[in-house]
Design a protein around this motif. Structure first.
Motif, mmCIF file in Angstrom:
data_model
loop_
_atom_site.group_PDB
_atom_site.id
_atom_site.type_symbol
_atom_site.label_atom_id
_atom_site.label_comp_id
_atom_site.label_asym_id
_atom_site.label_seq_id
_atom_site.Cartn_x
_atom_site.Cartn_y
_atom_site.Cartn_z
ATOM 1 N N ARG A 47 -15.036 15.013 -1.414
ATOM 2 C CA ARG A 47 -15.586 13.647 -1.474
ATOM 3 C C ARG A 47 -15.339 12.836 -0.195
ATOM 4 N NH1 ARG A 47 -19.656 11.332 -3.225
ATOM 5 N NH2 ARG A 47 -19.462 12.003 -5.393
ATOM 6 N N PRO A 48 -14.133 12.911 0.411
ATOM 7 C CA PRO A 48 -13.903 12.095 1.614
ATOM 8 C C PRO A 48 -14.838 12.445 2.784
ATOM 9 C CG PRO A 48 -11.824 12.941 0.747
ATOM 10 C CD PRO A 48 -12.923 13.636 -0.002
ATOM 11 N N HIS A 49 -15.438 13.635 2.762
ATOM 12 C CA HIS A 49 -16.270 14.086 3.885
ATOM 13 C C HIS A 49 -17.766 14.076 3.545
ATOM 14 C CE1 HIS A 49 -12.397 15.644 5.140
ATOM 15 N NE2 HIS A 49 -12.323 16.256 3.979
ATOM 16 N N VAL A 74 -7.989 30.368 -1.070
ATOM 17 C CA VAL A 74 -7.342 29.452 -0.125
ATOM 18 C C VAL A 74 -6.251 28.692 -0.877
ATOM 19 C CG1 VAL A 74 -7.679 27.516 1.455
ATOM 20 C CG2 VAL A 74 -9.492 29.236 1.191
ATOM 21 N N ALA A 75 -5.034 28.753 -0.361
ATOM 22 C CA ALA A 75 -3.938 28.012 -0.996
ATOM 23 C C ALA A 75 -4.304 26.531 -1.040
ATOM 24 C CB ALA A 75 -2.651 28.219 -0.206
ATOM 25 N N ARG A 76 -3.933 25.874 -2.139
ATOM 26 C CA ARG A 76 -4.318 24.459 -2.301
ATOM 27 C C ARG A 76 -3.906 23.630 -1.081
ATOM 28 N NH1 ARG A 76 -4.407 25.748 -7.866
ATOM 29 N NH2 ARG A 76 -5.959 24.461 -8.921
ATOM 30 N N ARG A 77 -2.715 23.877 -0.564
ATOM 31 C CA ARG A 77 -2.243 23.056 0.562
ATOM 32 C C ARG A 77 -2.997 23.376 1.859
ATOM 33 N NH1 ARG A 77 0.989 27.079 -0.531
ATOM 34 N NH2 ARG A 77 2.064 28.316 1.048
ATOM 35 N N ASP A 78 -3.711 24.500 1.914
ATOM 36 C CA ASP A 78 -4.466 24.863 3.127
ATOM 37 C C ASP A 78 -5.928 24.407 3.081
ATOM 38 O OD1 ASP A 78 -2.278 26.053 4.288
ATOM 39 O OD2 ASP A 78 -2.768 28.053 3.529
ATOM 40 N N LEU A 79 -6.362 23.898 1.923
ATOM 41 C CA LEU A 79 -7.775 23.517 1.801
ATOM 42 C C LEU A 79 -8.194 22.445 2.822
ATOM 43 C CD1 LEU A 79 -8.558 23.539 -2.017
ATOM 44 C CD2 LEU A 79 -9.832 24.757 -0.239
ATOM 45 N N PRO A 80 -7.390 21.389 3.034
ATOM 46 C CA PRO A 80 -7.827 20.376 4.018
ATOM 47 C C PRO A 80 -8.025 20.980 5.413
ATOM 48 C CG PRO A 80 -6.061 19.496 2.645
ATOM 49 C CD PRO A 80 -6.161 20.966 2.311
ATOM 50 N N ARG A 81 -7.134 21.878 5.825
ATOM 51 C CA ARG A 81 -7.246 22.508 7.148
ATOM 52 C C ARG A 81 -8.492 23.389 7.212
ATOM 53 N NH1 ARG A 81 -4.772 27.349 9.404
ATOM 54 N NH2 ARG A 81 -3.693 27.743 7.436
ATOM 55 N N PHE A 82 -8.727 24.165 6.153
ATOM 56 C CA PHE A 82 -9.923 25.017 6.121
ATOM 57 C C PHE A 82 -11.193 24.156 6.194
ATOM 58 C CE2 PHE A 82 -13.208 26.481 3.077
ATOM 59 C CZ PHE A 82 -13.844 27.351 3.951
ATOM 60 N N LEU A 83 -11.253 23.115 5.365
ATOM 61 C CA LEU A 83 -12.471 22.289 5.325
ATOM 62 C C LEU A 83 -12.690 21.556 6.651
ATOM 63 C CD1 LEU A 83 -12.227 20.863 1.690
ATOM 64 C CD2 LEU A 83 -13.864 22.572 2.546
ATOM 65 N N PHE A 141 -23.945 39.685 11.916
ATOM 66 C CA PHE A 141 -22.627 39.856 11.294
ATOM 67 C C PHE A 141 -21.595 39.931 12.417
ATOM 68 C CE2 PHE A 141 -25.440 41.775 8.057
ATOM 69 C CZ PHE A 141 -25.027 41.066 6.945
ATOM 70 N N ALA A 142 -20.481 39.246 12.231
ATOM 71 C CA ALA A 142 -19.444 39.242 13.270
ATOM 72 C C ALA A 142 -18.072 39.138 12.632
ATOM 73 C CB ALA A 142 -19.656 38.079 14.227
ATOM 74 N N LEU A 143 -17.080 39.518 13.419
ATOM 75 C CA LEU A 143 -15.690 39.384 13.006
ATOM 76 C C LEU A 143 -15.267 37.934 13.221
ATOM 77 C CD1 LEU A 143 -13.611 41.521 12.069
ATOM 78 C CD2 LEU A 143 -12.892 41.701 14.465
ATOM 79 N N GLY A 144 -14.570 37.336 12.260
ATOM 80 C CA GLY A 144 -14.119 35.956 12.463
ATOM 81 C C GLY A 144 -13.168 35.513 11.372
ATOM 82 N N ASP A 145 -12.442 34.451 11.664
ATOM 83 C CA ASP A 145 -11.448 33.897 10.754
ATOM 84 C C ASP A 145 -11.979 32.596 10.153
ATOM 85 O OD1 ASP A 145 -9.231 32.849 9.488
ATOM 86 O OD2 ASP A 145 -8.009 32.698 11.301
ATOM 87 N N ALA A 146 -11.955 32.502 8.833
ATOM 88 C CA ALA A 146 -12.467 31.317 8.145
ATOM 89 C C ALA A 146 -11.739 30.047 8.556
ATOM 90 C CB ALA A 146 -12.335 31.511 6.637
ATOM 91 N N PHE A 147 -10.509 30.176 9.055
ATOM 92 C CA PHE A 147 -9.753 28.994 9.460
ATOM 93 C C PHE A 147 -10.055 28.581 10.901
ATOM 94 C CE2 PHE A 147 -7.438 30.406 5.773
ATOM 95 C CZ PHE A 147 -7.140 29.197 5.132
ATOM 96 N N THR A 155 -13.281 18.452 -11.226
ATOM 97 C CA THR A 155 -12.751 17.209 -10.640
ATOM 98 C C THR A 155 -11.965 17.493 -9.355
ATOM 99 O OG1 THR A 155 -10.907 17.442 -12.162
ATOM 100 C CG2 THR A 155 -12.609 15.830 -12.756
ATOM 101 N N GLU A 156 -11.256 18.627 -9.315
ATOM 102 C CA GLU A 156 -10.512 18.982 -8.095
ATOM 103 C C GLU A 156 -11.465 19.323 -6.957
ATOM 104 O OE1 GLU A 156 -7.966 22.048 -10.494
ATOM 105 O OE2 GLU A 156 -7.152 21.860 -8.456
ATOM 106 N N LEU A 157 -12.534 20.034 -7.286
ATOM 107 C CA LEU A 157 -13.514 20.410 -6.259
ATOM 108 C C LEU A 157 -14.120 19.150 -5.652
ATOM 109 C CD1 LEU A 157 -15.270 23.284 -8.238
ATOM 110 C CD2 LEU A 157 -13.740 23.547 -6.265
ATOM 111 N N GLU A 158 -14.518 18.255 -6.544
ATOM 112 C CA GLU A 158 -15.158 17.029 -6.067
ATOM 113 C C GLU A 158 -14.191 16.202 -5.226
ATOM 114 O OE1 GLU A 158 -17.381 14.909 -8.978
ATOM 115 O OE2 GLU A 158 -17.735 13.251 -7.580
ATOM 116 N N ALA A 159 -12.943 16.116 -5.673
ATOM 117 C CA ALA A 159 -11.957 15.305 -4.940
ATOM 118 C C ALA A 159 -11.688 15.890 -3.551
ATOM 119 C CB ALA A 159 -10.667 15.220 -5.742
#
Ligand SMILES: C[S@@+](CC[C@H](N)C(=O)[O-])C[C@H]1O[C@@H](n2cnc3c(N)ncnc32)[C@H](O)[C@@H]1O
Length: 225
Positions: A199-201, A124-133, A97-103, A192-196
């Motif tokens: 899907r590109p990755h 995760v805010a919708r607009r931040d999902l690409p950065r997180f992923l 277990f460790a301290l860390g940031d998901a981003f 459908t949003e989850l898949e979209a």
């Protein structure tokens, strides 16, 4: 974590204050069947794998991920939740277990061949999902298996949505045992949003719906797309 946005800092503070009462959410009687299925399912999904567990919180899922896994690297942004996670009955030789940031996840050497996050996607805010992923995918081996689980909105069981903001993110008003009140970003994406989003990755994508939860599993493409 200096670079967190103000809503992300509020989320961190909310979960730090909620740590001691957090696992009561898993006691809701109507959800026990789904939870038992998810626990068994996750133990099998990570058999023989090295798992990066994002935003592990109090470590509710960690012993189940670790049941047949080779290694689990679990992290969370709050020491308050990690202190509870460290009390879980897991093999210390295989689970850290460790301290860390998901981003900005740490890249293990060698990188993990799988990842799991419970009840993180919805925050995760919708607009931040690409950065997180993108950050997550960089931290994993090519072809990695990734599993997210999270809540479906179920009237009468879920906390009502208080408002939807200009970006399409939904917010709930929550009160903790100490009386403090918090507005918490909590999204309820459609399959459908989850898949979209992935899907590109992904080489493969599967969304499964339970009564109270959704489960997204995908495998990373072997070459970046
Ligand atoms: C809904 S809880 C989920 C905990 C655990 N995964 C579970 O399913 O029981 C969300 C967790 O995200 C953590 N968190 C909030 N912001 C974070 C960040 N930027 N990076 C990593 N963890 C974060 C909180 O401390 C909290 O433990």
């Amino acid at each position: 974590m200096a670079h967190l946005t103000p809503p992300a800092v509020e989320l961190q503070v909310y979960y730090a204050r909620r740590a001691a009462e957090y696992e009561a959410i898993y006691d809701k009687p109507e959800r026990q069947g789904d939870l038992a299925r998810l626990r068994a399912d996750l133990a099998e999904a990570f058999r023989g794998r090295s798992v990066l567990e994002i935003a592990c919180g109090t470590g509710y899922w960690t012993p189940h991920l670790a049941r047949h896994a080779v290694r689990v690297d679990a992290f969370d942004i709050n020491e308050e939740t990690l202190a509870i996670a460290r009390t879980k009955a897991v093999d210390p030789a295989r689970v850290r277990f460790a301290l860390g940031d998901a981003f900005a996840p740490t890249i293990a050497v060698p990188p993990c061949d799988s990842a799991f996050a419970g009840f993180w996607w919805s925050h995760v805010a919708r607009r931040d999902l690409p950065r997180f992923l993108a950050g997550l995918h960089r931290a994993l081996a090519p072809g990695a298996r990734i599993v997210f689980i999270d809540n479906r909105y179920v009237a009468g069981s879920s906390t009502p949505v208080a408002r939807t903001d200009a970006h399409g993110d939904t917010w709930q008003a929550r009160t903790l045992a100490d009386g403090s009140r918090h507005e918490v970003l909590k999204n309820f994406p459609e399959p459908t949003e989850l898949e979209a989003a992935v899907r590109p990755h992904a080489a493969t994508v599967e969304v499964r719906l339970f009564d109270y939860y959704w489960r997204l599993e995908y495998t990373l493409a072997r070459a970046p797309r």
